[in-house]
Design an enzyme around this catalytic site. Sequence first.
Site, PDB file in Angstrom:
ATOM      1  N   THR A  26       0.827  -1.209   0.000  1.00  0.00           N
ATOM      2  CA  THR A  26       0.000   0.000   0.000  1.00  0.00           C
ATOM      3  C   THR A  26       0.858   1.255   0.000  1.00  0.00           C
ATOM      4  O   THR A  26       0.579   2.219  -0.721  1.00  0.00           O
ATOM      5  CB  THR A  26      -0.920   0.009   1.238  1.00  0.00           C
ATOM      6  OG1 THR A  26      -1.683  -1.191   1.255  1.00  0.00           O
ATOM      7  CG2 THR A  26      -1.848   1.207   1.220  1.00  0.00           C
ATOM      8  N   TYR A  32     -13.488  -4.440  -1.005  1.00  0.00           N
ATOM      9  CA  TYR A  32     -14.701  -4.017  -1.692  1.00  0.00           C
ATOM     10  C   TYR A  32     -15.761  -5.111  -1.768  1.00  0.00           C
ATOM     11  O   TYR A  32     -16.920  -4.891  -1.444  1.00  0.00           O
ATOM     12  CB  TYR A  32     -14.407  -3.475  -3.104  1.00  0.00           C
ATOM     13  CG  TYR A  32     -15.604  -2.797  -3.738  1.00  0.00           C
ATOM     14  CD1 TYR A  32     -15.971  -1.508  -3.349  1.00  0.00           C
ATOM     15  CD2 TYR A  32     -16.368  -3.444  -4.696  1.00  0.00           C
ATOM     16  CE1 TYR A  32     -17.089  -0.897  -3.906  1.00  0.00           C
ATOM     17  CE2 TYR A  32     -17.481  -2.838  -5.249  1.00  0.00           C
ATOM     18  CZ  TYR A  32     -17.837  -1.562  -4.854  1.00  0.00           C
ATOM     19  OH  TYR A  32     -18.944  -0.973  -5.400  1.00  0.00           O
ATOM     20  N   ILE A  73       6.041  -5.018   9.397  1.00  0.00           N
ATOM     21  CA  ILE A  73       6.199  -4.466   8.049  1.00  0.00           C
ATOM     22  C   ILE A  73       5.804  -3.010   8.181  1.00  0.00           C
ATOM     23  O   ILE A  73       4.635  -2.691   8.405  1.00  0.00           O
ATOM     24  CB  ILE A  73       5.351  -5.223   7.022  1.00  0.00           C
ATOM     25  CG1 ILE A  73       5.890  -6.647   6.853  1.00  0.00           C
ATOM     26  CG2 ILE A  73       5.380  -4.504   5.664  1.00  0.00           C
ATOM     27  CD1 ILE A  73       5.097  -7.525   5.904  1.00  0.00           C
ATOM     28  N   LYS A 130       0.523 -10.411   8.114  1.00  0.00           N
ATOM     29  CA  LYS A 130       0.709  -9.031   8.551  1.00  0.00           C
ATOM     30  C   LYS A 130      -0.616  -8.587   9.142  1.00  0.00           C
ATOM     31  O   LYS A 130      -1.609  -8.447   8.436  1.00  0.00           O
ATOM     32  CB  LYS A 130       1.113  -8.128   7.380  1.00  0.00           C
ATOM     33  CG  LYS A 130       1.231  -6.647   7.770  1.00  0.00           C
ATOM     34  CD  LYS A 130       1.539  -5.760   6.575  1.00  0.00           C
ATOM     35  CE  LYS A 130       1.546  -4.290   6.988  1.00  0.00           C
ATOM     36  NZ  LYS A 130       1.809  -3.386   5.836  1.00  0.00           N
TER      37      LYS A 130
END
Length: 284
Positions: free
Chosen positions: A46, A109, A205, A163
């Site tokens: 991201t 989504y 992370i 994660k």
Amino acid sequence: MLKFHGTGIALITPFHEDGAIDFDGLKKVVDHVTKGGADYLVVQGTTGETATLSKEEKKEVLKAVLEFNAGRLPIVYGLGGNNTQGLIDEIQATDFKGIDAILSVSPYYNKPSQAGIIAHYHALADACPVPVILYNVPGRTMSNISYQTTLELSKHPNIIGIKEASGDLSQCMRIAAKMPEDFLLISGDDILTPSMRVIGGHGVISVLANAYPEIFRDICHADLETSKKAAFKLLDINPMMYEESNPVGLKFLMKELGLCGDAVRLPLVKASESLKERIKAHKI
């Protein structure tokens, strides 16, 4: 899986003002975090603005990072999406030379059921030639990977960790209590990393480690008292990294540190003047 213990850097993708990828800036960032004590690199997560890069650009960024890294650190590549078959097709078209694992975000989504999440990841893990790390970030996907689902997925031989960016320590504790010994529990929240270590986590992370890899070396590898004090240094600046969406604040901080520019791609815009002034006041 020791190669994924410690600090993974969710690498930014530097841009020129015209929106083109700044490969010189990317090299500076890779060298900065590598010399600063990072344990592995995460390409096209991201923080790398992967949502606004073309398929060709993603390949170019991966190729560049592999070249700049020159085998120094393990590489995790971000491959996630909400179209399972499309993602399998992308996996089959990817050259995995130099890639040690993939980080794959839970489908967004669509808001699948837990059964759908399990089926999605089983399909990916079956198709992927390298290990898969799950990525749970309900704030972006609008669905949570429950601890029961994580534990079920941990049984798959090609799923090696998660994660966890839910911010729910109770959920993380339930994973830690019953996960296999070789399963990785990785913090997805920079500030919570010492707490995650206490319950059995294996590192982070990280967003802010792009700027401050040395601090995260202490957070992840020093004794717990030192780890806690290192994390306390970030308490003021950490929220600013997300206030106008990641990586807007981070890119301005990186510019302040002389590592790259602060350009982002629409629909993100550069940090507001108010945010810039507060980052300047609280940078370390």
